[in-house]
Design a protein around this motif. Structure first.
Motif, PDB file in Angstrom:
ATOM      1  N   ALA A 299      -4.046   6.611   8.204  1.00 28.53           N
ATOM      2  CA  ALA A 299      -3.868   5.209   7.810  1.00 28.53           C
ATOM      3  C   ALA A 299      -5.231   4.565   7.511  1.00 28.53           C
ATOM      4  CB  ALA A 299      -3.150   4.439   8.910  1.00 28.53           C
TER       5      ALA A 299
ATOM      6  N   CYS B 275      -6.279   5.094   4.031  1.00 24.93           N
ATOM      7  CA  CYS B 275      -5.402   4.519   2.999  1.00 24.93           C
ATOM      8  C   CYS B 275      -5.992   3.265   2.363  1.00 24.93           C
ATOM      9  CB  CYS B 275      -4.046   4.157   3.594  1.00 24.93           C
ATOM     10  SG  CYS B 275      -2.961   5.568   3.909  1.00 24.93           S
TER      11      CYS B 275
ATOM     12  N   ASN C 166       0.839  -1.197   0.000  1.00 28.73           N
ATOM     13  CA  ASN C 166       0.000   0.000   0.000  1.00 28.73           C
ATOM     14  C   ASN C 166       0.877   1.252   0.000  1.00 28.73           C
ATOM     15  OD1 ASN C 166      -1.567   2.246   1.373  1.00 28.73           O
ATOM     16  ND2 ASN C 166      -3.192   0.727   1.093  1.00 28.73           N
ATOM     17  N   LYS C 167       0.815   2.024  -1.075  1.00 29.31           N
ATOM     18  CA  LYS C 167       1.675   3.204  -1.222  1.00 29.31           C
ATOM     19  C   LYS C 167       1.332   4.308  -0.228  1.00 29.31           C
ATOM     20  CE  LYS C 167       2.645   2.358  -6.120  1.00 29.31           C
ATOM     21  NZ  LYS C 167       2.523   2.887  -7.504  1.00 29.31           N
TER      22      LYS C 167
ATOM     23  N   SER D 132       8.183   0.718   7.226  1.00 30.20           N
ATOM     24  CA  SER D 132       7.555   0.244   5.988  1.00 30.20           C
ATOM     25  C   SER D 132       6.041   0.279   6.106  1.00 30.20           C
ATOM     26  CB  SER D 132       8.007  -1.191   5.703  1.00 30.20           C
ATOM     27  OG  SER D 132       7.467  -2.079   6.672  1.00 30.20           O
ATOM     28  N   SER D 133       5.366   0.064   4.976  1.00 26.39           N
ATOM     29  CA  SER D 133       3.900   0.023   4.988  1.00 26.39           C
ATOM     30  C   SER D 133       3.397  -1.114   5.876  1.00 26.39           C
ATOM     31  CB  SER D 133       3.365  -0.146   3.562  1.00 26.39           C
ATOM     32  OG  SER D 133       3.945  -1.269   2.926  1.00 26.39           O
TER      33      SER D 133
ATOM     34  N   LEU E 285       0.205   3.897   2.854  1.00 25.86           N
ATOM     35  CA  LEU E 285       0.811   3.509   4.137  1.00 25.86           C
ATOM     36  C   LEU E 285       2.325   3.717   4.100  1.00 25.86           C
ATOM     37  CD1 LEU E 285      -1.152   0.239   4.990  1.00 25.86           C
ATOM     38  CD2 LEU E 285      -1.495   2.525   5.944  1.00 25.86           C
ATOM     39  N   ALA E 286       2.913   3.455   2.941  1.00 28.79           N
ATOM     40  CA  ALA E 286       4.360   3.656   2.796  1.00 28.79           C
ATOM     41  C   ALA E 286       4.730   5.124   2.987  1.00 28.79           C
ATOM     42  CB  ALA E 286       4.827   3.157   1.431  1.00 28.79           C
TER      43      ALA E 286
END
Length: 278
Positions: free
Chosen positions: A274, A277, A215-216, A228-229, A218-219
């Motif tokens: 989040a 997302c 998930n971009k 990290s995600s 979250l990244a």
């Protein structure tokens, strides 16, 4: 990050303290039947987690038709047992007094040790079978074969009903599917109720089988924390005071990444972001 207290990353299940990230074993040693092809790798990964300090391992008689339990039993050899918290589960086909006791003894034999937390794996329609099995588990506690009793995949109504029929001991945990994508414990009131009752929520499939690791959005949040995600997705869950997560311990690399979800907390603002997302 300063507006949220960083919780101690050991949380309570019963009177014990466990790491907020544990090791799931679904698929280690097989799924619905045994798979011996990667036994050595599975044992190494579990041992690596214990060496890192993760002390929570989740397994079940159903996983690999019991072979996952055998691998857990092999992996814990040489470690101090009292510092390891092992969860296993009784399958619904064994929901009656004698069958449940026999199933528990089978799991204990495969593990080579007692069970810390024994769960009813899935609910069944006939509540009388659930009640009989819970009472059987209470007898197993008296015998010293298991230490705590819990349930899995129980909704709020069924959890309450199960609590009411307990005679001697309490239900200390409910293992349910819970992730950023699947937040039903939040929306149904289950999570809040379990907080009030001091019942641990054990979140399985917390990364949605890897989907949240890609998930971009979250990244992007993770960049602010150098995480990290996947670590953001896990941290979202363990932010809650009574939640521990059990992502599958698939490899040493993934295990170390999961471990990195502990020791910090998302800010309230980023936690809200989040949610958006997914």
């Amino acid at each position: 990050m300063g507006d949220v207290p960083i919780f101690d990353d050991l949380k309570r299940i019963g009177h014990d303290r466990v790491t907020t990230i544990g090791m799931g074993t679904w698929g280690i040693g097989g799924y619905e039947s045994p798979d011996y092809s990667r036994d050595g790798e599975g044992i190494k990964v579990l041992r690596h987690g214990l060496e890192l300090g993760v002390n929570l391992i989740d397994t079940a008689e159903f996983y690999g038709a019991g072979h996952s339990e055998e691998l857990v039993g092999e992996a814990i050899k040489g470690f101090e047992r009292e510092y390891i918290f092992i969860i296993s589960k009784v399958w619904p086909t064994h929901f009656d007094s004698e069958s449940a006791k026999k199933a528990a003894r089978g799991s204990i034999k495969r593990l080579g040790t007692y069970i810390d937390l024994y769960l009813l794996h899935w609910p069944v329609d006939d509540f009388r079978r659930i009640e009989e099995t819970l009472h059987a588990l209470e007898e197993l506690v008296d015998e010293g074969l298991i230490r705590y009793i819990g349930v899995s995949n129980f909704d709020l109504e069924l959890l309450r009903k199960s609590q009411e029929v307990m005679r001697k001991y309490e239900i200390v945990a409910n293992e349910v599917k819970y992730s950023l994508r699947d937040r039903w414990p939040e929306t149904t009131g289950l999570l809040d109720y379990m907080k009030r009752e001091k019942i641990a929520l054990i979140a399985y499939t917390p990364l949605e089988k890897g989907a949240l690791t890609r998930n971009k959005c979250l990244a992007e949040i993770g960049k602010r924390y150098e995480k990290s995600s996947a670590q953001v997705a896990l941290n979202y869950l363990i932010w809650e005071e009574n939640v521990v997560a059990i992502p599958k311990a698939g490899s040493k690399v993934h295990l170390e990444e999961n471990f990195g979800a502990m020791g910090w907390r998302l800010s309230r603002e980023d936690r809200e972001k989040a949610r958006r997302c997914v």
